[in-house]
Write a protein that holds these residues in place. Structure first.
Motif, PDB file in Angstrom:
ATOM      1  N   ASN A  30       7.735   1.643  -7.963  1.00 54.30           N
ATOM      2  CA  ASN A  30       8.483   0.540  -8.573  1.00 54.30           C
ATOM      3  C   ASN A  30       7.609  -0.292  -9.510  1.00 54.30           C
ATOM      4  O   ASN A  30       8.106  -0.836 -10.499  1.00 54.30           O
ATOM      5  N   CYS A  31       6.314  -0.383  -9.217  1.00 52.66           N
ATOM      6  CA  CYS A  31       5.409  -1.068 -10.156  1.00 52.66           C
ATOM      7  C   CYS A  31       5.457  -0.337 -11.490  1.00 52.66           C
ATOM      8  O   CYS A  31       5.555  -0.940 -12.553  1.00 52.66           O
ATOM      9  N   ARG A  32       5.391   0.982 -11.431  1.00 58.67           N
ATOM     10  CA  ARG A  32       5.422   1.767 -12.668  1.00 58.67           C
ATOM     11  C   ARG A  32       6.731   1.494 -13.425  1.00 58.67           C
ATOM     12  O   ARG A  32       6.760   1.380 -14.646  1.00 58.67           O
ATOM     13  N   PHE A  73       0.835  -1.204   0.000  1.00 58.47           N
ATOM     14  CA  PHE A  73       0.000   0.000   0.000  1.00 58.47           C
ATOM     15  C   PHE A  73       0.878   1.265   0.000  1.00 58.47           C
ATOM     16  O   PHE A  73       0.372   2.361   0.133  1.00 58.47           O
ATOM     17  N   SER A  74       2.198   1.098  -0.177  1.00 56.11           N
ATOM     18  CA  SER A  74       3.100   2.249  -0.045  1.00 56.11           C
ATOM     19  C   SER A  74       3.419   2.903  -1.397  1.00 56.11           C
ATOM     20  O   SER A  74       3.330   2.258  -2.445  1.00 56.11           O
ATOM     21  N   GLN A  84     -14.843   0.830   3.702  1.00 55.45           N
ATOM     22  CA  GLN A  84     -13.430   1.238   3.616  1.00 55.45           C
ATOM     23  C   GLN A  84     -13.247   2.427   2.664  1.00 55.45           C
ATOM     24  O   GLN A  84     -12.300   2.446   1.873  1.00 55.45           O
ATOM     25  N   GLY A  85     -14.165   3.371   2.748  1.00 56.42           N
ATOM     26  CA  GLY A  85     -14.130   4.528   1.839  1.00 56.42           C
ATOM     27  C   GLY A  85     -12.785   5.247   1.822  1.00 56.42           C
ATOM     28  O   GLY A  85     -12.208   5.467   0.750  1.00 56.42           O
ATOM     29  N   PRO A  86     -12.229   5.605   2.992  1.00 58.85           N
ATOM     30  CA  PRO A  86     -10.964   6.367   2.980  1.00 58.85           C
ATOM     31  C   PRO A  86      -9.834   5.605   2.297  1.00 58.85           C
ATOM     32  O   PRO A  86      -8.938   6.213   1.693  1.00 58.85           O
ATOM     33  N   GLU A  87      -9.886   4.271   2.349  1.00 64.80           N
ATOM     34  CA  GLU A  87      -8.815   3.494   1.695  1.00 64.80           C
ATOM     35  C   GLU A  87      -8.866   3.650   0.178  1.00 64.80           C
ATOM     36  O   GLU A  87      -7.844   3.685  -0.508  1.00 64.80           O
ATOM     37  N   LEU A  88     -10.094   3.759  -0.346  1.00 59.18           N
ATOM     38  CA  LEU A  88     -10.244   3.971  -1.791  1.00 59.18           C
ATOM     39  C   LEU A  88      -9.730   5.372  -2.160  1.00 59.18           C
ATOM     40  O   LEU A  88      -8.966   5.531  -3.126  1.00 59.18           O
ATOM     41  N   THR A  89     -10.116   6.362  -1.378  1.00 61.79           N
ATOM     42  CA  THR A  89      -9.656   7.740  -1.642  1.00 61.79           C
ATOM     43  C   THR A  89      -8.125   7.787  -1.615  1.00 61.79           C
ATOM     44  O   THR A  89      -7.492   8.349  -2.514  1.00 61.79           O
ATOM     45  N   ASP A  90      -7.537   7.161  -0.604  1.00 64.28           N
ATOM     46  CA  ASP A  90      -6.070   7.195  -0.475  1.00 64.28           C
ATOM     47  C   ASP A  90      -5.391   6.507  -1.659  1.00 64.28           C
ATOM     48  O   ASP A  90      -4.366   6.971  -2.160  1.00 64.28           O
ATOM     49  N   ALA A  91      -5.978   5.390  -2.104  1.00 62.58           N
ATOM     50  CA  ALA A  91      -5.358   4.655  -3.224  1.00 62.58           C
ATOM     51  C   ALA A  91      -5.350   5.512  -4.482  1.00 62.58           C
ATOM     52  O   ALA A  91      -4.332   5.597  -5.185  1.00 62.58           O
ATOM     53  N   ILE A  92      -6.476   6.172  -4.753  1.00 60.44           N
ATOM     54  CA  ILE A  92      -6.531   6.977  -5.984  1.00 60.44           C
ATOM     55  C   ILE A  92      -5.612   8.204  -5.868  1.00 60.44           C
ATOM     56  O   ILE A  92      -4.923   8.558  -6.829  1.00 60.44           O
TER      57      ILE A  92
END
Ligand code: SAM
Length: 296
Positions: free
Chosen positions: A175-177, A168-169, A196-204
């Motif tokens: 590095n994936c890119r 999640f870092s 888990q709304g905030p997790e989606l916001t953070d990912a985007i």
């Protein structure tokens, strides 16, 4: 007396599966691994008390994390799977005869062994396919160090605990890119927006720092309880903007065996977001730039 497997994922809410028979229970170097025959969903794999997949509904998750990006891309030949020890993603990817090589990097060899023995309905013969390269190791270290490049990266990660925290870092996604060819797509599971709304916001937010385009699509996986599950994507082009005729045509040409969830109509429907999910997404990069210009 009935024995129940209780999964407490969210404060104030839990789900329970009837345990008909425990098939395997042990502790690996990384986590507690359990496989049991359940009352309604066939065999269930749980890691540290959290359901990872079940025979009854794994097809939704595994088909949507593979066929959608593969057919959106149109020429995927090489795939990296990070995590995914149950082999469900690997099995779906290998249904595409056009795919030449798949690297799967799973940190816990015990999960792979348990899947081979107890979950053949989920992994099939995927682990012994000659296109498969299996690496038992940390996915974060792999994307940092490898010289390989891929058309598709699938992050089949659990929740952000223990060894999965690195998945999640920002360093991991940078590095994936690095290991992605031009036009390559990355997809990852991102939990259930209702809980888990905030997790989606953070990912985007994180993806927007790295890629020109990103977003989410949805599917309902009954045992990932509480409604839609979000699958996030990132790419240097907009994968929602592919001509539908191309996806229908690619699907016909792929001649996949019978699927249980994915079809080209669902492909496009999955990008339609209920308002509460759409509101969780930060404005796209282009929109932000336009807004910044206006205020100058
Ligand atoms: N579908 C799933 C869910 O419920 O979220 C994920 C399934 S899959 C079994 C997740 C796998 O990721 C696990 O087998 C776990 O061992 C693996 N994993 C966790 N951290 C990892 C890491 N840093 N590198 C590679 N694999 C990792």
């Amino acid at each position: 007396m009935t024995t129940w497997f209780n999964e407490t994922l969210y404060k104030g809410f839990r789900q329970s599966h009837e345990i008909k028979k425990v098939l395997f229970e042990g502790k690996s170097k990384y986590q507690k691994v359990k496989v049991f025959e359940s009352g309604r969903f066939g065999r269930v794999l749980a890691l540290d008390g959290v359901v990872q997949c079940t025979e009854g509904d794994e097809f939704v998750y595994h088909e949507m994390l593979t066929h959608l990006p593969i057919l959106a891309h149109g020429n995927v030949q090489s795939v990296l799977i990070v995590g995914g020890g149950d082999g469900g993603i690997l099995e779906e990817v290998l249904k595409h005869k056009s795919i030449k090589r798949v690297t799967m990097v799973e940190i816990d060899g015990a999960v792979i062994e348990v899947a081979k023995k107890y979950l053949p309905k989920i992994c099939g013969k995927a682990f012994s396919d000659k296109r498969t390269s299996l690496v038992v190791g940390d996915g974060a270290a792999w994307v940092r160090d490898t010289a390989e490049r891929y058309d598709l990266v699938i992050v089949d990660r659990p929740d952000p605990v223990g060894p999965a925290t690195v998945l999640f870092s920002k360093a991991f996604y940078d590095n994936c890119r690095r290991v992605m060819k031009p036009g390559a797509i990355l997809v990852a599971q991102n939990g259930v927006p209702h809980m888990q709304g905030p997790e989606l916001t953070d990912a985007i937010k994180l993806f927007q720092k790295i890629w020109a385009h990103s977003g989410t699509y949805l599917a309902v996986v009954p045992t990932y309880v509480c409604g839609f599950m979000s699958m996030t994507w990132a790419c240097d082009r907009d994968i929602t903007d592919v001509d539908p005729r191309k996806v229908f045509d690619r699907f016909d040409k792929a001649m996949l065996p019978k699927l249980n969830y994915y079809n080209p109509e669902i492909h496009f429907g999955a990008f339609a977001l209920p308002n509460f999910v759409a509101r969780l997404l930060p404005a796209p990069k282009a929109q932000k730039k336009a807004a910044a210009k206006k205020t100058r």
